[in-house]
Motif scaffolding. Structure first.
Motif, PDB file in Angstrom:
ATOM      1  N   THR A  91       0.852  -1.188   0.000  1.00  0.00           N
ATOM      2  CA  THR A  91       0.000   0.000   0.000  1.00  0.00           C
ATOM      3  C   THR A  91       0.884   1.234   0.000  1.00  0.00           C
ATOM      4  OG1 THR A  91      -1.717  -1.170   1.253  1.00  0.00           O
ATOM      5  CG2 THR A  91      -1.841   1.233   1.193  1.00  0.00           C
ATOM      6  N   VAL A 124      -3.059  -3.793  -9.771  1.00  0.00           N
ATOM      7  CA  VAL A 124      -3.125  -2.501  -9.091  1.00  0.00           C
ATOM      8  C   VAL A 124      -4.542  -2.330  -8.568  1.00  0.00           C
ATOM      9  CG1 VAL A 124      -2.959   0.006  -9.330  1.00  0.00           C
ATOM     10  CG2 VAL A 124      -1.329  -1.468 -10.532  1.00  0.00           C
ATOM     11  N   ASP A 125      -4.676  -2.135  -7.269  1.00  0.00           N
ATOM     12  CA  ASP A 125      -6.001  -2.044  -6.623  1.00  0.00           C
ATOM     13  C   ASP A 125      -6.879  -3.232  -6.984  1.00  0.00           C
ATOM     14  OD1 ASP A 125      -5.473   0.327  -5.245  1.00  0.00           O
ATOM     15  OD2 ASP A 125      -6.108   1.586  -6.923  1.00  0.00           O
ATOM     16  N   VAL A 129      -3.032  -5.591 -14.432  1.00  0.00           N
ATOM     17  CA  VAL A 129      -2.391  -4.632 -15.328  1.00  0.00           C
ATOM     18  C   VAL A 129      -1.437  -5.408 -16.233  1.00  0.00           C
ATOM     19  CG1 VAL A 129      -0.853  -2.647 -15.484  1.00  0.00           C
ATOM     20  CG2 VAL A 129      -2.565  -2.752 -13.662  1.00  0.00           C
ATOM     21  N   LEU A 152       6.084   2.796 -12.390  1.00  0.00           N
ATOM     22  CA  LEU A 152       4.695   2.900 -11.967  1.00  0.00           C
ATOM     23  C   LEU A 152       4.462   4.263 -11.330  1.00  0.00           C
ATOM     24  CD1 LEU A 152       1.977   1.377 -11.612  1.00  0.00           C
ATOM     25  CD2 LEU A 152       2.778   0.714  -9.344  1.00  0.00           C
ATOM     26  N   ILE A 154       2.164   6.510  -9.091  1.00  0.00           N
ATOM     27  CA  ILE A 154       1.117   6.440  -8.075  1.00  0.00           C
ATOM     28  C   ILE A 154       0.543   7.842  -7.896  1.00  0.00           C
ATOM     29  CG2 ILE A 154       0.585   5.927  -5.670  1.00  0.00           C
ATOM     30  CD1 ILE A 154       1.223   3.473  -7.349  1.00  0.00           C
ATOM     31  N   THR A 159      -3.216   3.559  -2.902  1.00  0.00           N
ATOM     32  CA  THR A 159      -3.160   2.615  -4.016  1.00  0.00           C
ATOM     33  C   THR A 159      -2.399   1.368  -3.594  1.00  0.00           C
ATOM     34  OG1 THR A 159      -3.243   4.362  -5.699  1.00  0.00           O
ATOM     35  CG2 THR A 159      -2.291   2.256  -6.368  1.00  0.00           C
ATOM     36  N   THR A 160      -2.875   0.204  -4.012  1.00  0.00           N
ATOM     37  CA  THR A 160      -2.234  -1.055  -3.653  1.00  0.00           C
ATOM     38  C   THR A 160      -1.735  -1.783  -4.901  1.00  0.00           C
ATOM     39  OG1 THR A 160      -4.282  -2.361  -3.766  1.00  0.00           O
ATOM     40  CG2 THR A 160      -3.721  -1.335  -1.651  1.00  0.00           C
ATOM     41  N   ILE A 161      -0.688  -2.580  -4.723  1.00  0.00           N
ATOM     42  CA  ILE A 161      -0.218  -3.471  -5.777  1.00  0.00           C
ATOM     43  C   ILE A 161      -0.022  -4.859  -5.187  1.00  0.00           C
ATOM     44  CG2 ILE A 161       0.916  -1.620  -7.072  1.00  0.00           C
ATOM     45  CD1 ILE A 161       3.617  -2.788  -6.084  1.00  0.00           C
ATOM     46  N   SER A 162      -0.143  -5.860  -6.033  1.00  0.00           N
ATOM     47  CA  SER A 162       0.056  -7.234  -5.591  1.00  0.00           C
ATOM     48  C   SER A 162       0.401  -8.098  -6.801  1.00  0.00           C
ATOM     49  CB  SER A 162      -1.199  -7.779  -4.889  1.00  0.00           C
ATOM     50  OG  SER A 162      -2.327  -7.711  -5.761  1.00  0.00           O
TER      51      SER A 162
END
Length: 204
Positions: A91, A124-125, A129, A152, A154, A159-162
């Motif tokens: 996050t 992303v969220d 992507v 990236l 932001i 905003t979250t990434i995984s």
């Protein structure tokens, strides 16, 4: 000379346009500066500062075919720029431009025979992507190091990434339920190979 605010606005600036500034190295004289020169200066002096270095030394296997598993990167950690949860969710606490580097040690373990289809994606969220990346693993005990690096931007705090991995059955009908991210210990004195690794830098 009229006030700057009274001049018209050029809605289509070009790299050959000029702006006015003060040359502090020449008695604070007023001079013209070409936008392309300013862009080059900014690019040459841009500094990316590391804000996250994390890795996991645990085996990460999807629980079955068609079941997505979120990749984790070790223990939870946080700083003023971002947080990393134990489940691998990042996050962002600050907006800005970032460089993301992700690594996974892809391997198939278990019995031989057939083909295992192993998939990887970035979100992303919670929304994917880019394209899904895939591996067809027709042999056991062969390691495929997979690494991606990308910029990236932001623009929103929170905003979250995984990253997620999954075993698939597309095109075969009997895909093997094998394959995952596996750590490897080394006896050479080098550091061990993590199952997953994540590094993030922020443009300062």
């Amino acid at each position: 000379m009229a006030k700057i605010a009274t001049y018209g606005t050029d809605s289509t600036p070009s790299l050959s346009d000029k702006v006015i500034g003060t040359d502090v190295n020449d008695s604070n004289n007023t001079k013209n500066y070409v936008i392309s020169d300013l862009a080059q200066l900014i690019n040459e002096t841009a500094v990316y500062t590391p804000v996250l270095a994390a890795s996991s030394d645990i085996t990460q296997e999807p629980s079955g075919i068609g079941v997505a598993t979120q990749v984790s990167f070790g223990a939870a950690q946080s700083n003023s720029t971002l947080t990393l949860a134990a489940n691998g969710l990042v996050t962002f606490l600050e907006t800005g431009s970032y460089i993301i580097n992700g690594y996974g040690s892809v391997e198939r373990q278990g019995s031989s025979g057939g083909v295992s289809i192993f998939l990887f994606r970035f979100l992303v969220d919670g929304v994917q992507v880019g394209n899904t990346k895939g591996f067809h693993l027709d042999s056991t005990d062969i390691v495929f190091p997979y690494e991606i690096t990308f910029p990236l931007d932001i623009t929103t705090v929170g905003t979250t990434i995984s990253f997620e991995v999954m075993r698939d059955d597309t095109g075969f009908g009997n895909g093997k339920n094998q394959g995952g991210l596996y750590p490897h210990s080394n006896a050479s004195g080098w550091s061990n190979v993590p199952s997953a690794d994540l590094n993030i830098w922020k443009l300062q």
